[in-house]
Design a protein around this motif. Structure first.
Motif, PDB file in Angstrom:
ATOM      1  N   GLU A   1       0.818  -1.197   0.000  1.00  0.00           N
ATOM      2  CA  GLU A   1       0.000   0.000   0.000  1.00  0.00           C
ATOM      3  C   GLU A   1       0.860   1.257   0.000  1.00  0.00           C
ATOM      4  N   ARG A   2       1.916   1.196   0.787  1.00  0.00           N
ATOM      5  CA  ARG A   2       2.754   2.375   0.931  1.00  0.00           C
ATOM      6  C   ARG A   2       3.353   2.762  -0.422  1.00  0.00           C
TER       7      ARG A   2
ATOM      8  N   ALA B   1       1.052   4.921  -2.774  1.00  0.00           N
ATOM      9  CA  ALA B   1       0.918   6.360  -2.555  1.00  0.00           C
ATOM     10  C   ALA B   1       1.883   7.069  -3.495  1.00  0.00           C
TER      11      ALA B   1
ATOM     12  N   ARG C   1       4.399   9.422  -5.177  1.00  0.00           N
ATOM     13  CA  ARG C   1       5.325  10.371  -4.584  1.00  0.00           C
ATOM     14  C   ARG C   1       5.649  11.416  -5.644  1.00  0.00           C
TER      15      ARG C   1
ATOM     16  N   SER D   1       4.484  12.623  -0.422  1.00  0.00           N
ATOM     17  CA  SER D   1       3.291  11.852  -0.771  1.00  0.00           C
ATOM     18  C   SER D   1       2.325  11.996   0.397  1.00  0.00           C
ATOM     19  N   ASN D   2       1.185  11.298   0.331  1.00  0.00           N
ATOM     20  CA  ASN D   2       0.291  11.448   1.475  1.00  0.00           C
ATOM     21  C   ASN D   2       0.722  10.573   2.650  1.00  0.00           C
ATOM     22  N   ARG D   3       1.791   9.819   2.467  1.00  0.00           N
ATOM     23  CA  ARG D   3       2.295   8.956   3.524  1.00  0.00           C
ATOM     24  C   ARG D   3       3.578   9.480   4.157  1.00  0.00           C
TER      25      ARG D   3
ATOM     26  N   GLU E   1       8.027   9.249   7.683  1.00  0.00           N
ATOM     27  CA  GLU E   1       6.702   8.705   7.433  1.00  0.00           C
ATOM     28  C   GLU E   1       5.709   9.441   8.321  1.00  0.00           C
TER      29      GLU E   1
ATOM     30  N   GLU F   1      -4.937  17.193   6.782  1.00  0.00           N
ATOM     31  CA  GLU F   1      -5.042  16.101   5.825  1.00  0.00           C
ATOM     32  C   GLU F   1      -5.696  16.551   4.521  1.00  0.00           C
TER      33      GLU F   1
ATOM     34  N   GLU G   1      -3.999  16.706   0.851  1.00  0.00           N
ATOM     35  CA  GLU G   1      -4.630  16.067  -0.311  1.00  0.00           C
ATOM     36  C   GLU G   1      -4.750  17.054  -1.481  1.00  0.00           C
TER      37      GLU G   1
ATOM     38  N   LEU H   1      -1.319  17.757  -2.972  1.00  0.00           N
ATOM     39  CA  LEU H   1      -0.826  16.647  -3.787  1.00  0.00           C
ATOM     40  C   LEU H   1      -1.566  16.578  -5.120  1.00  0.00           C
TER      41      LEU H   1
ATOM     42  N   ARG I   1       0.002  16.642  -8.708  1.00  0.00           N
ATOM     43  CA  ARG I   1      -0.316  15.610  -9.683  1.00  0.00           C
ATOM     44  C   ARG I   1      -0.699  16.241 -11.024  1.00  0.00           C
TER      45      ARG I   1
END
Length: 135
Positions: free
Chosen positions: A7-8, A11, A13, A38-40, A106, A115, A119, A122, A126
């Motif tokens: 999953e990581r 995300a 980057r 990234s969101n992580r 992280e 958050e 988002e 990002l 993107r």
């Protein structure tokens, strides 16, 4: 466990060069430039001096210590920047050159509206990334 790792990687980057503040446990603020986000989590490069500030016991120790760092970032949007406060853990440290290290952080917890702000930021990165590949 294992699904987590996969999953990581999903995300996405994004390369990014904004400046953020690392806030050490003693409230010392260290301005650093990130190289991706990234969101992580995020990655930043720093010199030995800065790595020492983060972990006085040395870079080897930092790689293993899973130190907790707070990040204060002003994320630039079209005409304003929005601040987010993120609690993070050092998860990776790599030596890139004699006096240059890559540190991976992280995200553990993002305060308040952070958050949503992240988002949106990002998403903006993107769109920038996809429009620059078109040109």
């Amino acid at each position: 466990g294992i699904p987590d790792n996969k999953e990581r990687r999903i995300a996405p980057r994004y390369e990014d060069k904004i400046q953020v503040d690392l806030v050490l446990p003693d409230e010392t603020i260290l301005p650093v430039e990130i190289c991706s986000i990234s969101n992580r989590g995020l990655q930043l490069t720093c010199d030995g001096w800065l790595a020492d500030e983060i972990e006085p016991q040395g870079i080897q120790q930092l790689a293993m210590s899973r130190k907790k760092l707070k990040i204060s970032a002003n994320l630039p949007f079209e005409n304003i920047s929005k601040n987010i406060i993120v609690h993070s853990t050092v998860v990776a440290v790599r030596r890139l050159a004699q006096d240059q290290f890559l540190i991976g952080l992280e995200f553990e917890k993002i305060e308040g509206e952070g958050e949503e702000i992240l988002e949106a930021y990002l998403e903006q990165l993107r769109l920038d990334a996809s429009s620059s590949t078109l040109n």
